[in-house]
Structures are given as C-alpha cells and as structure tokens.
Design a protein around this motif. Structure first.
Motif, PDB file in Angstrom:
ATOM      1  N   TYR A 234      -5.681  -6.401   8.272  1.00 33.52           N
ATOM      2  CA  TYR A 234      -5.218  -5.967   6.904  1.00 33.52           C
ATOM      3  C   TYR A 234      -5.742  -4.553   6.480  1.00 33.52           C
ATOM      4  CZ  TYR A 234      -5.240 -11.111   7.200  1.00 33.52           C
ATOM      5  OH  TYR A 234      -4.879 -12.332   7.160  1.00 33.52           O
ATOM      6  N   ALA A 235      -6.777  -4.107   6.839  1.00 36.85           N
ATOM      7  CA  ALA A 235      -7.405  -2.813   6.559  1.00 36.85           C
ATOM      8  C   ALA A 235      -6.495  -1.764   7.218  1.00 36.85           C
ATOM      9  CB  ALA A 235      -8.662  -2.600   6.771  1.00 36.85           C
TER      10      ALA A 235
ATOM     11  N   SER B 215       0.852  -1.076   0.047  1.00 35.72           N
ATOM     12  CA  SER B 215      -0.114  -0.091  -0.169  1.00 35.72           C
ATOM     13  C   SER B 215       0.850   1.165  -0.043  1.00 35.72           C
ATOM     14  CB  SER B 215      -0.943  -0.237   1.202  1.00 35.72           C
ATOM     15  OG  SER B 215      -1.748   1.022   1.318  1.00 35.72           O
TER      16      SER B 215
ATOM     17  N   SER C 183      -9.731  -9.259   8.638  1.00 38.41           N
ATOM     18  CA  SER C 183      -9.752  -8.078   7.534  1.00 38.41           C
ATOM     19  C   SER C 183      -9.463  -6.637   8.299  1.00 38.41           C
ATOM     20  CB  SER C 183     -10.855  -8.054   6.797  1.00 38.41           C
ATOM     21  OG  SER C 183     -11.132  -9.339   5.983  1.00 38.41           O
ATOM     22  N   VAL C 184      -9.798  -6.640   9.498  1.00 40.09           N
ATOM     23  CA  VAL C 184      -9.487  -5.396  10.161  1.00 40.09           C
ATOM     24  C   VAL C 184      -8.212  -5.176  10.112  1.00 40.09           C
ATOM     25  CG1 VAL C 184     -10.075  -4.077  12.437  1.00 40.09           C
ATOM     26  CG2 VAL C 184     -11.957  -5.566  11.419  1.00 40.09           C
TER      27      VAL C 184
ATOM     28  N   LEU D  86     -12.426  -4.311  -0.194  1.00 36.16           N
ATOM     29  CA  LEU D  86     -12.205  -3.801   1.222  1.00 36.16           C
ATOM     30  C   LEU D  86     -11.012  -3.082   1.221  1.00 36.16           C
ATOM     31  CD1 LEU D  86     -13.640  -2.986   4.148  1.00 36.16           C
ATOM     32  CD2 LEU D  86     -12.337  -5.203   4.962  1.00 36.16           C
ATOM     33  N   LEU D  87      -9.802  -3.537   0.792  1.00 38.18           N
ATOM     34  CA  LEU D  87      -8.572  -2.838   1.289  1.00 38.18           C
ATOM     35  C   LEU D  87      -8.499  -1.733   0.277  1.00 38.18           C
ATOM     36  CD1 LEU D  87      -6.160  -5.885   1.660  1.00 38.18           C
ATOM     37  CD2 LEU D  87      -7.319  -4.350   3.437  1.00 38.18           C
TER      38      LEU D  87
ATOM     39  N   VAL E  46     -10.434   1.298   1.748  1.00 39.00           N
ATOM     40  CA  VAL E  46      -9.641   2.034   2.819  1.00 39.00           C
ATOM     41  C   VAL E  46      -8.559   2.857   2.257  1.00 39.00           C
ATOM     42  CG1 VAL E  46      -8.077   1.597   4.397  1.00 39.00           C
ATOM     43  CG2 VAL E  46     -10.300   0.506   4.452  1.00 39.00           C
TER      44      VAL E  46
ATOM     45  N   THR F  14     -11.746  -9.241   0.121  1.00 40.72           N
ATOM     46  CA  THR F  14     -10.847  -8.568   0.832  1.00 40.72           C
ATOM     47  C   THR F  14     -10.126  -7.781   0.223  1.00 40.72           C
ATOM     48  OG1 THR F  14     -10.572 -10.647   2.185  1.00 40.72           O
ATOM     49  CG2 THR F  14      -8.982  -9.085   2.634  1.00 40.72           C
TER      50      THR F  14
ATOM     51  N   ALA G 191      -3.402  -1.386   5.260  1.00 36.74           N
ATOM     52  CA  ALA G 191      -3.312  -0.800   4.062  1.00 36.74           C
ATOM     53  C   ALA G 191      -3.631   0.826   4.429  1.00 36.74           C
ATOM     54  CB  ALA G 191      -4.579  -1.044   3.253  1.00 36.74           C
ATOM     55  N   LEU G 192      -4.299   1.154   5.332  1.00 39.50           N
ATOM     56  CA  LEU G 192      -4.426   2.638   5.639  1.00 39.50           C
ATOM     57  C   LEU G 192      -2.817   3.216   6.230  1.00 39.50           C
ATOM     58  CD1 LEU G 192      -6.285   5.276   6.246  1.00 39.50           C
ATOM     59  CD2 LEU G 192      -6.646   4.131   8.358  1.00 39.50           C
TER      60      LEU G 192
END
Length: 243
Positions: free
Chosen positions: A201-202, A15, A198-199, A49-50, A53, A46, A205-206
């Motif tokens: 992973y998010a 990211s 996933s939280v 979602l990323l 974000v 997934t 990414a952020l």
C-alpha cells in the motif's frame, strides 16, 4: 492477493489525484479502506503510514526548491507534534471511529469544493497563540482519526488571511509529515497495528505521489481534481456512517 493489489492500486490512484492538488491524501486513503471494509483498528495506523510516505516525498521536493516557509511552519507544527501523539494514544470503539471518520470525510469534501483557488492573499505575520491553536487542533484530529490534517490546515490558513493558497499548499506536506509520524508513534503505543501488506500500500501511495506531482505541475485542472476527490470523500463518508 488480487484484493491486496486492487487496494494498492486504488491507493495509488487517490494519492495521484491528491498530489495534483498539493495534498498528501490521508482522507482519501481512509476512503479506500472504507470501501475495502478494513477493520477500524487497522485503518488509522495504515492511513498515517501512507500519509508519511506521500507527504515525505512532497516535502522532499519542496525542500529541494526551498519553497517551505519555516517561520510560519514552526508555530503551527510544534504544538501539533504533542497533540498528534496524544490523539494517537486514544483508541475509539469501532462504531464511534467510523462515525467520526465519516463526518471528517464529508467535512473535508465540503472544504475541498469551496476552497479558494485565487493566489491573491498577501502573507500577514501570524500571532503565536492563534497559530498554536490551529496547529494543535489539527494535529489532534490527525492523530485521533488518521487524516493527514492538511485538508483542514490549508483552508484555515487562507480563511485567516495568513498566507496565499499556493503558499498554504506548500506548508501542508511538511505539517502532515511531522504530525503523522508522531500520531503513528502514539497509535502503535496504544496497541493498534498496521494492516497486512502495508508495504504494498505504501508503494502505491509513493508511486501515486510521484506521478500526481508531475501531472499537477503540467496538465491537471485544480478545479477538476477537487470535484472528483470531493465526490469520492462524500460517498466514502456516507458508507462509514452507515457501516
């Protein structure tokens, strides 16, 4: 837990790299999940979602700078909302999905290597039909595969002479954000679920998007970033093709 943290760290790294080049990172998120051997049913939701974000953060920054060309964004994005949702509703078998995603990763790597970096293209008025076709096609690929779409949209805008590389990069995050939201809605309705953790992973990414944006605006070489990412994408694409 160590495996989850490792994946989250890798997601943060890619990211970061993508943010230095003005992209959200959908193709690289899929690459990380390919390395980690995620099930096909978890990779697409997934990744979307990323995308939301990372692209959401970039869009917020661009909005603060009033740097988004809404007149060009709307004819590209409105058709993509419909096709991204429809693409999300389609569920491909694991083997077919791996082949499709592998081909897309390699194609994205080729586009990244040959991307023009000169900011010398004057913006031309775009006709509604071609813009709608580009937006709809890119949105469908995004929903079907989980890629953000920006990696394909940006070079197309430049190739058609519709805008400069810099302005094309500024259109990419809001475009990715919108069609990833609709694509994820379709994917969830189709019965596919997010990967566990996933939280985390998010969060990776952020964090990568925040740091990468700072580095990209100050120190990072655009060419160096693109070649590093292209190598990652080719390796991951080949891995998926033979998985």
């Amino acid at each position: 837990m160590n495996h989850v943290l490792t994946v989250a760290g890798l997601i943060g790294c890619v990211s970061l790299l993508y943010a230095t080049a003005g992209q959200a990172g959908g193709t690289a998120f899929l690459a990380v999940m390919a390395f980690a051997e995620f099930p096909a049913a978890e990779m697409r939701p997934t990744a979307l979602l990323l995308n939301i974000v990372a692209a959401g953060y970039s869009t917020w920054r661009l909005h603060k700078r009033v740097a988004i060309d809404l007149k060009m964004l709307f004819p590209l994005t409105v058709p993509s909302l419909v096709t991204a949702f429809l693409g999300g509703l389609l569920v491909l078998g694991g083997h077919i999905y791996f082949i499709l995603t592998g081909v897309l990763l390699i194609a994205a790597a080729v586009l990244m290597v040959f991307k023009r970096t000169a900011d010398n293209v004057d913006a031309h008025p775009i006709r509604l039909a071609p813009a709608a076709a580009v937006g709809a096609g890119t949105g469908f690929i995004s929903g079907l595969s989980g890629v953000g779409g920006g990696i394909f949209l940006t070079p197309l805008l430049i190739a058609f002479g519709w805008t400069s590389p810099r302005r094309a990069a500024q259109l990419s995050p809001p475009f990715i954000l919108c069609n990833s939201v609709l694509g994820l809605a379709g994917v969830l309705l189709a019965g596919q679920n997010l990967a566990p953790s996933s939280v985390l992973y998010a969060a990776g990414a952020l964090a990568g998007a925040v740091i990468g944006t700072i580095i990209g605006s100050r120190w990072m070489s655009d060419r160096g970033t693109r070649y590093v990412l292209a190598a990652i994408l080719v390796f991951a694409g080949i891995r998926l093709l033979f998985r």
